[in-house]
Scaffold this motif. Sequence first.
Motif, short mmCIF file in Angstrom:
data_model
loop_
_atom_site.label_atom_id
_atom_site.label_comp_id
_atom_site.label_asym_id
_atom_site.label_seq_id
_atom_site.Cartn_x
_atom_site.Cartn_y
_atom_site.Cartn_z
N GLY A 1 -2.13 -5.29 18.14
CA GLY A 1 -0.99 -6.23 18.92
C GLY A 1 -0.60 -7.49 18.35
N SER A 2 -0.88 -8.02 17.27
CA SER A 2 -0.47 -9.03 16.80
C SER A 2 0.95 -9.18 16.07
CB SER A 2 -1.37 -9.53 15.71
OG SER A 2 -1.44 -8.88 14.58
N SER A 3 1.24 -7.86 15.64
CA SER A 3 2.64 -7.73 14.97
C SER A 3 2.55 -8.49 13.44
CB SER A 3 3.74 -8.29 15.71
OG SER A 3 3.93 -7.37 16.75
N ILE A 4 1.38 -8.85 13.20
CA ILE A 4 1.50 -9.60 11.81
C ILE A 4 0.57 -8.68 10.86
CG2 ILE A 4 0.72 -11.75 10.59
CD1 ILE A 4 1.21 -13.49 13.13
N VAL A 5 1.25 -8.35 9.46
CA VAL A 5 0.83 -7.54 8.51
C VAL A 5 0.49 -8.34 7.67
CG1 VAL A 5 1.10 -5.58 7.30
CG2 VAL A 5 2.15 -5.46 9.62
N ARG A 6 -0.71 -8.03 6.87
CA ARG A 6 -1.15 -8.75 5.58
C ARG A 6 -1.27 -7.59 4.77
NH1 ARG A 6 -6.44 -11.55 5.58
NH2 ARG A 6 -7.35 -9.49 5.51
N LEU A 7 -0.15 -7.84 3.75
CA LEU A 7 0.15 -6.71 2.75
C LEU A 7 -0.58 -7.25 1.40
CD1 LEU A 7 1.58 -4.38 1.25
CD2 LEU A 7 3.73 -6.02 1.22
N THR A 8 -1.28 -6.37 0.81
CA THR A 8 -1.98 -6.89 -0.38
C THR A 8 -1.83 -5.81 -1.42
OG1 THR A 8 -3.94 -7.86 0.72
CG2 THR A 8 -4.44 -7.42 -1.51
N LEU A 9 -1.34 -6.22 -2.65
CA LEU A 9 -1.07 -5.49 -3.71
C LEU A 9 -2.21 -5.55 -4.67
CD1 LEU A 9 2.65 -5.91 -3.98
CD2 LEU A 9 1.56 -3.87 -3.23
N ARG B 1 -7.00 -13.38 -7.51
CA ARG B 1 -7.26 -12.74 -8.63
C ARG B 1 -7.15 -11.19 -8.72
NH1 ARG B 1 -13.64 -13.38 -10.61
NH2 ARG B 1 -12.99 -14.28 -12.62
N GLY B 2 -6.13 -11.01 -9.55
CA GLY B 2 -5.85 -9.53 -9.64
C GLY B 2 -5.21 -9.06 -8.37
N GLN B 3 -4.63 -9.60 -7.59
CA GLN B 3 -3.89 -9.36 -6.31
C GLN B 3 -2.67 -10.21 -5.95
OE1 GLN B 3 -6.62 -9.61 -3.04
NE2 GLN B 3 -8.09 -8.56 -3.99
N LEU B 4 -1.80 -9.70 -5.17
CA LEU B 4 -0.72 -10.48 -4.56
C LEU B 4 -0.80 -10.06 -3.31
CD1 LEU B 4 2.44 -10.74 -6.26
CD2 LEU B 4 2.88 -9.86 -4.33
N GLN B 5 -0.62 -11.10 -2.50
CA GLN B 5 -0.89 -10.99 -1.08
C GLN B 5 0.43 -11.58 -0.12
OE1 GLN B 5 -4.15 -12.92 1.56
NE2 GLN B 5 -4.96 -10.77 0.69
N THR B 6 0.85 -11.02 0.80
CA THR B 6 2.17 -11.80 1.69
C THR B 6 1.86 -11.45 2.95
OG1 THR B 6 4.27 -12.16 1.59
CG2 THR B 6 3.60 -9.94 1.17
N SER C 1 8.22 -7.29 -9.96
CA SER C 1 8.51 -6.42 -8.81
C SER C 1 7.51 -5.38 -8.58
CB SER C 1 9.90 -5.88 -9.17
OG SER C 1 10.23 -5.12 -7.96
N SER C 2 6.91 -5.04 -7.47
CA SER C 2 5.98 -4.14 -7.07
C SER C 2 6.68 -3.19 -6.08
CB SER C 2 4.65 -4.83 -6.68
OG SER C 2 4.04 -5.71 -7.84
N ALA C 3 6.34 -1.80 -6.24
CA ALA C 3 6.79 -0.95 -5.27
C ALA C 3 5.60 -0.15 -4.59
CB ALA C 3 7.98 0.29 -5.95
N ILE C 4 5.92 -0.01 -3.27
CA ILE C 4 4.95 0.74 -2.43
C ILE C 4 5.68 1.78 -1.96
CG2 ILE C 4 3.60 0.79 -0.42
CD1 ILE C 4 3.74 -2.37 -0.62
N GLU C 5 5.21 3.11 -2.14
CA GLU C 5 5.78 4.54 -1.88
C GLU C 5 4.98 5.09 -0.93
OE1 GLU C 5 8.34 6.82 -4.25
OE2 GLU C 5 8.76 4.95 -5.39
#
Length: 143
Positions: free
Chosen positions: A55-63, A90-95, A121-125
């Motif tokens: 219900g928050s609509s806020i997504v934390r994306l971690t690569l 460390r070893g991650q990109l988070q947004t 650049s990082s891609a998610i598929e």
Amino acid sequence: MTALLGLALALTLQTAPTPAEVWAWTLYADNGPLVLANEIPDTPRLRTTLECAPGSSIVRLTLYDAAPAEGIAVVTSGAASANAEVRPRRGQLQTMLRADHPVFAAFQANGRLQVTVGEQSSAIEIDRANLSKLRRFAELCTG
């Protein structure tokens, strides 16, 4: 003859990938935060996670295994784009992204999301067979 069959079976088992080596998209929606993970099941290996409180609509994306970067990312999917602050770990990109933003809607439609920070650049598929998991994640996330 029996020895030949045994050898053939042994060679087949050595070359066939084990289930633990197969990357999968898994939706965890039981308790706590919602998580959509690109993982090798039953191992700690992750490529990507999307996390959201229902219900928050806020997504934390971690690569995972991404080159750490700091600053502003351009997140694109199809013709939609958004700017998002990036937190290196460390070893991650988070947004963070909003599940109700047009870029996330485009991601649900086509299964492709690009995160670019400077030159990196990082891609998610997400393949067509798993798009329903992404859509269910977004539905539960937005409430």
